[in-house]
Design a protein around this motif. Structure first.
Motif, short mmCIF file in Angstrom:
data_model
loop_
_atom_site.label_atom_id
_atom_site.label_comp_id
_atom_site.label_asym_id
_atom_site.label_seq_id
_atom_site.Cartn_x
_atom_site.Cartn_y
_atom_site.Cartn_z
N LEU A 126 -15.10 14.14 -13.04
CA LEU A 126 -14.26 13.32 -12.12
C LEU A 126 -12.95 12.88 -12.16
O LEU A 126 -12.57 11.97 -12.98
CB LEU A 126 -15.23 12.12 -11.75
CG LEU A 126 -14.76 11.23 -10.29
CD1 LEU A 126 -14.90 12.13 -9.16
CD2 LEU A 126 -15.71 9.93 -10.24
N ALA A 127 -12.08 13.85 -11.65
CA ALA A 127 -10.65 13.63 -12.19
C ALA A 127 -9.96 11.99 -11.70
O ALA A 127 -9.38 11.43 -12.22
CB ALA A 127 -9.60 14.59 -11.42
N GLY A 128 -10.57 11.54 -10.56
CA GLY A 128 -10.33 10.28 -10.03
C GLY A 128 -10.37 10.30 -8.49
O GLY A 128 -10.56 11.05 -8.07
N VAL A 129 -9.55 9.32 -7.93
CA VAL A 129 -10.07 8.75 -6.52
C VAL A 129 -8.37 8.65 -6.25
O VAL A 129 -7.68 7.90 -6.87
CB VAL A 129 -10.69 7.70 -6.15
CG1 VAL A 129 -10.70 7.22 -4.82
CG2 VAL A 129 -12.02 7.79 -7.03
N ILE A 130 -8.06 9.04 -4.74
CA ILE A 130 -6.94 8.80 -4.04
C ILE A 130 -7.42 7.87 -2.86
O ILE A 130 -8.03 8.22 -2.04
CB ILE A 130 -6.09 9.85 -3.87
CG1 ILE A 130 -5.73 10.81 -4.78
CG2 ILE A 130 -4.84 9.54 -3.08
CD1 ILE A 130 -5.15 12.13 -4.60
N GLU A 131 -6.86 6.59 -2.58
CA GLU A 131 -7.35 5.80 -1.62
C GLU A 131 -5.94 5.66 -0.90
O GLU A 131 -4.94 5.19 -1.32
CB GLU A 131 -7.70 4.27 -2.20
CG GLU A 131 -8.09 3.31 -1.18
CD GLU A 131 -9.03 3.74 -0.37
OE1 GLU A 131 -8.78 3.14 0.98
OE2 GLU A 131 -10.11 4.41 -0.24
N ASP A 132 -6.36 5.38 0.35
CA ASP A 132 -5.35 5.30 1.46
C ASP A 132 -5.03 3.92 1.85
O ASP A 132 -3.98 3.67 2.62
CB ASP A 132 -5.74 6.25 2.60
CG ASP A 132 -4.53 6.49 3.81
OD1 ASP A 132 -3.43 6.01 3.37
OD2 ASP A 132 -5.02 6.83 4.88
N THR A 133 -6.17 3.05 2.08
CA THR A 133 -6.14 2.04 2.85
C THR A 133 -6.13 0.60 1.98
O THR A 133 -6.43 0.61 0.74
CB THR A 133 -7.14 1.80 3.90
OG1 THR A 133 -8.59 1.75 3.26
CG2 THR A 133 -7.26 3.08 4.72
N GLU A 134 -5.72 -0.37 2.47
CA GLU A 134 -5.78 -1.69 1.88
C GLU A 134 -7.33 -2.35 1.67
O GLU A 134 -7.62 -2.70 0.61
CB GLU A 134 -4.88 -2.87 2.59
CG GLU A 134 -5.18 -4.20 2.12
CD GLU A 134 -4.38 -4.26 0.67
OE1 GLU A 134 -4.72 -5.44 -0.07
OE2 GLU A 134 -3.22 -3.68 0.45
N ASN A 135 -7.98 -1.98 2.71
CA ASN A 135 -9.45 -2.38 2.46
C ASN A 135 -9.93 -1.53 1.45
O ASN A 135 -10.97 -1.90 0.48
CB ASN A 135 -10.12 -1.74 3.82
CG ASN A 135 -11.71 -2.06 3.90
OD1 ASN A 135 -12.24 -3.02 3.26
ND2 ASN A 135 -12.22 -1.16 4.62
N GLY A 136 -9.83 -0.14 1.32
CA GLY A 136 -10.43 0.58 0.15
C GLY A 136 -9.69 0.11 -1.18
O GLY A 136 -10.27 -0.02 -2.26
N HIS A 137 -8.37 -0.16 -1.38
CA HIS A 137 -7.95 -0.59 -2.39
C HIS A 137 -8.68 -1.79 -2.86
O HIS A 137 -9.05 -1.89 -4.17
CB HIS A 137 -6.37 -1.02 -1.90
CG HIS A 137 -5.45 -1.71 -3.33
ND1 HIS A 137 -4.66 -0.68 -3.84
CD2 HIS A 137 -5.75 -2.67 -3.89
CE1 HIS A 137 -4.09 -1.58 -4.96
NE2 HIS A 137 -4.68 -2.57 -4.98
N ARG A 138 -8.90 -2.75 -1.99
CA ARG A 138 -9.89 -4.14 -2.46
C ARG A 138 -11.20 -3.59 -3.12
O ARG A 138 -11.58 -4.29 -4.08
CB ARG A 138 -9.60 -5.10 -1.44
CG ARG A 138 -8.51 -5.49 -1.09
CD ARG A 138 -8.68 -6.59 0.14
NE ARG A 138 -7.37 -7.05 0.81
CZ ARG A 138 -7.27 -7.56 1.71
NH1 ARG A 138 -8.50 -8.06 2.35
NH2 ARG A 138 -6.07 -8.15 2.12
N ARG A 139 -11.67 -2.65 -2.44
CA ARG A 139 -12.80 -2.33 -2.92
C ARG A 139 -13.09 -1.83 -4.26
O ARG A 139 -13.92 -2.06 -4.98
CB ARG A 139 -13.72 -1.16 -1.79
CG ARG A 139 -13.91 -1.78 -0.45
CD ARG A 139 -14.73 -0.40 0.22
NE ARG A 139 -14.90 -1.27 1.74
CZ ARG A 139 -16.04 -1.58 2.31
NH1 ARG A 139 -17.20 -1.64 1.33
NH2 ARG A 139 -15.96 -1.87 3.33
#
Length: 373
Positions: A126-139
């Motif tokens: 798993l290279a990693g994650v790219i997150e788009d939203t503030e909601n997801g950032h907080r999760r």
């Protein structure tokens, strides 16, 4: 989208992809709002990765866009449940990308609940994650320990134009939904729950329309910001709900729980800026409420002596009208492409990262050359 607009968009993404070409391609899973213009972004992701599957957000799927993407890529049905438990998440990822290096492109923290176990048990890497939203950032931020890099574009300066324009689209759609039933904004006090980038934009726009606006936020810093901008800041959320004829939820977390709805004044409208499952605990409403569709995109919840209206089933109200923010969305999408290269380098430590400022400046300059003609 006109043919020349499509060609310009493809040329823009091709230029971005050339600027941020990764040294090697990983497999990728792409969660996205599959709106009308989104196939161009999907093609760009596919140019930079081995795009294994596209998972459209359930409440924001444009049928023609889905058909176009499905001609060349696997399109799977997305639910929160499929990544809520590690075994289910692993079964899915293994079925699509066993033994491969994988990048997860997320919108809303879908991969967060099972990320640690997926990272340790997946047969590939798993290279990693790219997150788009503030909601997801907080999760992701709320996880005890991140096992891999998470690159978040949620707080990027390139997202500021999008956030402002999303606020405009939320106010526009809310007013349009209300007018469809013969109601209007003026004369109806509003409560904005959450005074982040979206909530503050919505509050300013409502105020500009002559609406009396109160703000509630659990963060005392944001409450002081709201006060400095001339808004009434509610000390007591229950009392604020009682006085509001319109409640706009913009927290990215649960704004209203089951017991909160009884405090709404009769005839109040409730609308959200994100997924209903993220903002509203509708499942916690007492069983005594009956639901009736009373207009396009409006549901009445009614029990003895009490009723309120819910816009768009509790999902983001601006998606009623396509949630368009024009070409500014392509700034953030380009930043996601730049983040792909960052992940594939393999030199990021576990934790939350941002795209470097020089890369953002290069993206902005390219965007201006295509869309500020």
């Amino acid at each position: 989208m006109e043919a020349f607009e499509r060609a310009r968009l493809d040329a823009y993404f091709a230029r971005i992809a050339a600027q941020f070409t990764p040294d090697e391609q990983t497999a990728s899973f792409l969660i996205t709002h599959l709106l009308a213009e989104r196939p161009a972004f999907v093609r760009a992701v596919a140019a930079m990765t081995r795009l294994t599957a596209v998972l459209p957000k359930p409440k924001s799927v444009h049928p023609a866009a889905k058909r176009e993407v499905a001609q060349t890529h696997m399109v799977d049905t997305l639910t929160r449940e499929m990544f809520a438990q590690a075994d289910d998440a692993l079964d899915y990822l293994e079925s699509r990308a066993a033994d491969q290096t994988v990048a997860l492109l997320d919108v809303g923290g879908y991969f967060a609940p099972s990320l640690a176990e997926v990272h340790s048990r997946f047969t590939g890497r798993l290279a990693g994650v790219i997150e788009d939203t503030e909601n997801g950032h907080r999760r992701y931020e709320d996880l005890d320990k991140l096992p891999c890099p998470v690159i978040s574009v949620a707080r990027s300066p390139l997202k500021d134009p999008e956030d402002f324009l999303v606020g405009q689209s939320v106010v526009f759609s809310t007013e349009a939904v209300m007018r469809g039933r013969g109601d209007i904004l003026p004369g109806r006090p509003a409560l904005v729950i959450g005074f982040g980038k979206l909530g503050s934009s919505i509050a300013r726009l409502l105020h500009a329309k002559g609406v009396q606006v109160a703000v509630f936020d659990i963060d005392p810093v944001r409450r002081t910001q709201a006060l400095s901008r001339g808004f009434t800041v509610a000390r007591d959320r229950e009392a604020a709900l009682t006085g509001a004829g319109l409640v706009l939820c913009a927290t990215g977390a649960i704004s209203l729980r089951g017991e909160d709805f009884s405090h709404l004044r009769n005839g109040a409208y409730v609308a959200t800026v994100t997924s209903g499952e993220d903002e509203l605990d509708l499942a916690g409403l007492p069983d005594v409420y009956t639901r009736t569709q009373v207009g396009d995109h409006v549901t009445r919840y009614q029990t003895t002596g009490h009723y309120f209206y819910l816009a768009n089933g509790g999902n983001a109200v601006n998606f009623v009208h396509g949630a368009g923010v024009g070409p500014f969305i392509f700034l953030v999408q380009a930043e996601i492409l730049a983040a792909i290269r960052m992940l594939t380098r393999g030199d990021l430590a576990p934790g939350i990262h941002q795209v470097p400022a020089p890369d953002r400046e290069a993206i902005a300059a390219t965007w201006l050359s295509y869309f500020n003609r």
